[in-house]
Design a protein around this motif. Sequence first.
Motif, PDB file in Angstrom:
ATOM      1  N   LEU A 119     -21.809 -25.062   9.494  1.00 38.94           N
ATOM      2  CA  LEU A 119     -21.288 -25.099   8.452  1.00 38.94           C
ATOM      3  C   LEU A 119     -20.471 -26.338   7.596  1.00 38.94           C
ATOM      4  O   LEU A 119     -19.070 -26.048   8.756  1.00 38.94           O
ATOM      5  N   SER A 120     -20.608 -26.447   6.600  1.00 47.12           N
ATOM      6  CA  SER A 120     -19.788 -27.492   6.042  1.00 47.12           C
ATOM      7  C   SER A 120     -19.078 -26.776   5.754  1.00 47.12           C
ATOM      8  O   SER A 120     -18.829 -25.754   5.547  1.00 47.12           O
ATOM      9  N   VAL A 121     -17.640 -27.544   4.522  1.00 45.84           N
ATOM     10  CA  VAL A 121     -16.598 -26.756   4.360  1.00 45.84           C
ATOM     11  C   VAL A 121     -16.510 -27.805   3.135  1.00 45.84           C
ATOM     12  O   VAL A 121     -16.827 -28.607   2.891  1.00 45.84           O
ATOM     13  N   ASN A 122     -15.819 -26.655   2.045  1.00 49.58           N
ATOM     14  CA  ASN A 122     -15.457 -27.222   0.472  1.00 49.58           C
ATOM     15  C   ASN A 122     -14.251 -28.837   1.045  1.00 49.58           C
ATOM     16  O   ASN A 122     -13.740 -28.618   1.971  1.00 49.58           O
ATOM     17  N   HIS A 123     -13.854 -29.322  -0.133  1.00 43.61           N
ATOM     18  CA  HIS A 123     -13.166 -30.285  -0.395  1.00 43.61           C
ATOM     19  C   HIS A 123     -11.128 -29.269   0.032  1.00 43.61           C
ATOM     20  O   HIS A 123     -10.389 -29.934   0.826  1.00 43.61           O
ATOM     21  N   ALA A 124     -11.413 -27.944   0.308  1.00 44.53           N
ATOM     22  CA  ALA A 124     -10.034 -27.578   0.465  1.00 44.53           C
ATOM     23  C   ALA A 124     -10.088 -26.890   2.335  1.00 44.53           C
ATOM     24  O   ALA A 124      -9.082 -26.999   2.878  1.00 44.53           O
ATOM     25  N   GLY A 125     -11.087 -26.938   3.148  1.00 48.76           N
ATOM     26  CA  GLY A 125     -11.348 -26.789   4.563  1.00 48.76           C
ATOM     27  C   GLY A 125     -12.192 -25.555   4.737  1.00 48.76           C
ATOM     28  O   GLY A 125     -11.845 -25.083   5.969  1.00 48.76           O
ATOM     29  N   SER A 126     -12.399 -25.741   3.693  1.00 49.45           N
ATOM     30  CA  SER A 126     -13.114 -23.999   3.366  1.00 49.45           C
ATOM     31  C   SER A 126     -13.786 -23.849   3.779  1.00 49.45           C
ATOM     32  O   SER A 126     -14.826 -24.167   3.306  1.00 49.45           O
ATOM     33  N   ILE A 127     -14.961 -22.509   4.703  1.00 50.75           N
ATOM     34  CA  ILE A 127     -16.558 -22.661   4.828  1.00 50.75           C
ATOM     35  C   ILE A 127     -17.013 -21.152   3.199  1.00 50.75           C
ATOM     36  O   ILE A 127     -16.027 -21.101   2.903  1.00 50.75           O
ATOM     37  N   TYR A 147      -8.977 -19.075  12.890  1.00 47.26           N
ATOM     38  CA  TYR A 147      -8.554 -18.537  12.240  1.00 47.26           C
ATOM     39  C   TYR A 147      -8.323 -19.611  10.859  1.00 47.26           C
ATOM     40  O   TYR A 147      -8.021 -19.435   9.437  1.00 47.26           O
ATOM     41  N   VAL A 148      -6.829 -20.685  11.875  1.00 46.68           N
ATOM     42  CA  VAL A 148      -6.539 -21.312  10.966  1.00 46.68           C
ATOM     43  C   VAL A 148      -6.457 -23.154  11.790  1.00 46.68           C
ATOM     44  O   VAL A 148      -6.529 -22.896  13.183  1.00 46.68           O
ATOM     45  N   ASN A 149      -7.457 -24.066  10.282  1.00 48.40           N
ATOM     46  CA  ASN A 149      -7.577 -24.548  11.267  1.00 48.40           C
ATOM     47  C   ASN A 149      -6.023 -25.823  11.935  1.00 48.40           C
ATOM     48  O   ASN A 149      -5.487 -25.905  11.105  1.00 48.40           O
ATOM     49  N   ASN A 150      -6.034 -26.593  12.623  1.00 46.74           N
ATOM     50  CA  ASN A 150      -5.020 -27.369  13.624  1.00 46.74           C
ATOM     51  C   ASN A 150      -4.507 -28.013  12.820  1.00 46.74           C
ATOM     52  O   ASN A 150      -3.500 -28.447  13.288  1.00 46.74           O
ATOM     53  N   GLU A 151      -5.811 -28.617  12.402  1.00 45.44           N
ATOM     54  CA  GLU A 151      -5.322 -30.340  11.392  1.00 45.44           C
ATOM     55  C   GLU A 151      -4.679 -30.357  10.262  1.00 45.44           C
ATOM     56  O   GLU A 151      -3.482 -30.000  10.068  1.00 45.44           O
ATOM     57  N   VAL A 152      -5.193 -29.454   9.306  1.00 44.92           N
ATOM     58  CA  VAL A 152      -5.068 -29.383   8.033  1.00 44.92           C
ATOM     59  C   VAL A 152      -3.980 -28.304   6.935  1.00 44.92           C
ATOM     60  O   VAL A 152      -4.107 -28.202   7.048  1.00 44.92           O
ATOM     61  N   GLY A 153      -4.469 -26.991   8.633  1.00 45.74           N
ATOM     62  CA  GLY A 153      -3.859 -25.558   8.011  1.00 45.74           C
ATOM     63  C   GLY A 153      -4.684 -24.829   7.096  1.00 45.74           C
ATOM     64  O   GLY A 153      -3.514 -24.116   7.153  1.00 45.74           O
ATOM     65  N   GLU A 287      -4.540 -26.285  -3.288  1.00 47.60           N
ATOM     66  CA  GLU A 287      -3.209 -25.641  -4.223  1.00 47.60           C
ATOM     67  C   GLU A 287      -3.436 -23.894  -3.708  1.00 47.60           C
ATOM     68  O   GLU A 287      -1.620 -24.211  -4.698  1.00 47.60           O
ATOM     69  N   ILE A 288      -3.402 -23.334  -2.975  1.00 48.39           N
ATOM     70  CA  ILE A 288      -3.315 -22.058  -3.459  1.00 48.39           C
ATOM     71  C   ILE A 288      -2.938 -21.687  -2.134  1.00 48.39           C
ATOM     72  O   ILE A 288      -3.333 -21.979  -0.666  1.00 48.39           O
ATOM     73  N   GLU A 289      -1.541 -21.415  -2.372  1.00 50.82           N
ATOM     74  CA  GLU A 289      -0.428 -21.941  -1.005  1.00 50.82           C
ATOM     75  C   GLU A 289      -1.231 -20.055  -0.176  1.00 50.82           C
ATOM     76  O   GLU A 289      -1.134 -20.784   1.188  1.00 50.82           O
ATOM     77  N   GLU A 290      -1.571 -19.022  -0.960  1.00 51.31           N
ATOM     78  CA  GLU A 290      -2.411 -18.269   0.379  1.00 51.31           C
ATOM     79  C   GLU A 290      -3.510 -18.609   1.442  1.00 51.31           C
ATOM     80  O   GLU A 290      -3.804 -17.866   2.156  1.00 51.31           O
ATOM     81  N   GLU A 291      -3.946 -19.797   0.843  1.00 52.29           N
ATOM     82  CA  GLU A 291      -5.251 -20.445   1.752  1.00 52.29           C
ATOM     83  C   GLU A 291      -4.657 -21.245   2.588  1.00 52.29           C
ATOM     84  O   GLU A 291      -5.657 -22.477   2.970  1.00 52.29           O
ATOM     85  N   MET A 292      -3.521 -21.998   3.593  1.00 55.56           N
ATOM     86  CA  MET A 292      -3.140 -22.698   3.901  1.00 55.56           C
ATOM     87  C   MET A 292      -2.132 -22.094   4.584  1.00 55.56           C
ATOM     88  O   MET A 292      -1.459 -20.927   4.355  1.00 55.56           O
ATOM     89  N   ALA A 293      -1.915 -22.155   5.946  1.00 53.58           N
ATOM     90  CA  ALA A 293      -1.323 -21.530   6.720  1.00 53.58           C
ATOM     91  C   ALA A 293      -0.114 -21.672   6.685  1.00 53.58           C
ATOM     92  O   ALA A 293       0.239 -23.070   6.313  1.00 53.58           O
ATOM     93  N   PRO A 294       1.004 -21.284   6.955  1.00 57.81           N
ATOM     94  CA  PRO A 294       2.617 -21.593   6.146  1.00 57.81           C
ATOM     95  C   PRO A 294       3.404 -21.529   7.349  1.00 57.81           C
ATOM     96  O   PRO A 294       4.583 -22.714   6.729  1.00 57.81           O
ATOM     97  N   HIS A 295       2.952 -22.648   8.509  1.00 57.96           N
ATOM     98  CA  HIS A 295       3.809 -23.657   9.115  1.00 57.96           C
ATOM     99  C   HIS A 295       3.347 -24.977   9.556  1.00 57.96           C
ATOM    100  O   HIS A 295       3.535 -26.008  10.164  1.00 57.96           O
ATOM    101  N   ILE A 296       1.777 -25.453   8.452  1.00 50.34           N
ATOM    102  CA  ILE A 296       1.835 -26.379   8.524  1.00 50.34           C
ATOM    103  C   ILE A 296       1.907 -27.251   6.691  1.00 50.34           C
ATOM    104  O   ILE A 296       0.935 -27.054   6.072  1.00 50.34           O
ATOM    105  N   VAL A 297       1.950 -28.296   6.998  1.00 44.79           N
ATOM    106  CA  VAL A 297       1.404 -29.270   5.514  1.00 44.79           C
ATOM    107  C   VAL A 297       0.989 -30.358   5.788  1.00 44.79           C
ATOM    108  O   VAL A 297       1.067 -31.277   7.284  1.00 44.79           O
ATOM    109  N   HIS A 298      -0.083 -30.735   5.634  1.00 43.36           N
ATOM    110  CA  HIS A 298      -1.392 -32.232   6.170  1.00 43.36           C
ATOM    111  C   HIS A 298      -0.875 -32.629   4.386  1.00 43.36           C
ATOM    112  O   HIS A 298      -0.777 -32.545   3.308  1.00 43.36           O
TER     113      HIS A 298
END
Length: 393
Positions: A119-127, A147-153, A287-298
């Motif tokens: 499956l492809s993902v959008n610009h935010a990395g979500s399916i 669950y959480v992408n290990n690279e971008v979060g 840019e939506i905080e809730e869509e990103m893991a709390p412990h990763i910034v890329h």
Amino acid sequence: MMLYLDYAATSPLYEEVIDTITEVMKQHYGNPSSIHGLGVQAEKLLNSAKEVMAGILGVLAAQIICTSGGTESNNLAIKGAAYSYHNRGKHLITTQIEHPSVKEVFIQLEQEGFRVTYLSVNHAGSIDIAALKAAICEDTILVSIMYVNNEVGTIQPIQDIGELLADYPKILFHVDAVQGIAKLPLRLKEWGIDLCSASAHKFRGPKGAGLLYRREGVQLKPLLVGGGQESGLRSGTENVPLIVGMAKALRISTEQLAAKTAHKYHIRRLFVEGIREIPQLRLTGSEIEEEMAPHIVHFSYAGMKAEVVVHALEQREIYLSTKSACASDESDPSYVMLAMGCSPEQAVSGLRISFSDEHNEQDVEQFLAALRGVVRELAPMVQKPAERRGKRR
């Protein structure tokens, strides 16, 4: 002062975990399969550790399989399910941005005759859930999505995926939760997850220990055969000290989880705001905080190879990553970033900060001051796209 910002690669053990592992190694060295007293003591510790982990995850201890880590758990879940249910169908679904321990498994299964939809993902990395539904066919036997992408979060909509797959009871749902467990809520039964992988060293437990949750009734063909340990699914003498240490680390990490998560989001916000103020840098993900893991910034620094920035910060005793610690070559473009639509220039310049609930505002200030200094120093070395094309010619 040294500043470690690479917790997504590995995390330092809690002192209490070190003490526990040391005590078990010294006092409880029996083989848990032995019938004598020392073996019985070791078996009790093993079972107790499973009870602790199962209680935290809201499942039964019999549903916990102890492994050597996330890679083995992912391999056992995906290959074990594919080999067990191939008579039902040979179609598998995953995403373009999975960890190598998942991605490479699917590539191997394709070589063995399975058909895989990535499956492809959008610009935010979500399916897209609709795309997942459209990919399902009568031959589909397994969906595996992290669950959480290990690279971008990026956080994938695991709960929504589980709800969708509830209408397809013959399709198994595997989740690689290595970067999500002990960071975010994980409701295995409620979300309809059949198989779930985790690794202890991502939540301040020991390296070499992991777990795989297997819903009751799910069949897996074992990858390792021999003595029949772990209900016949993972032969080999259990590493009792590390398993007990993993259970303790999971318990400590999940205590007051909501408060810890809120604190990490606060720290993440400060990192994001500071990076956004540096014009040469570009944040990755939603840019939506809730869509990103709390412990990763890329973020990326187009025109500058990521490893150059990593080593420049290392000279200032600040440690972070370029991409997955399991990536084969740091100089290769990130396949995760390319899948998200980033340019090749961005995909070779990605940088990942990952941190814990013990990091504070002073740590953020120290990092941002160092980062601004590094960007100023490296600015004369940054190549423009036209210059890079000229070199390739």
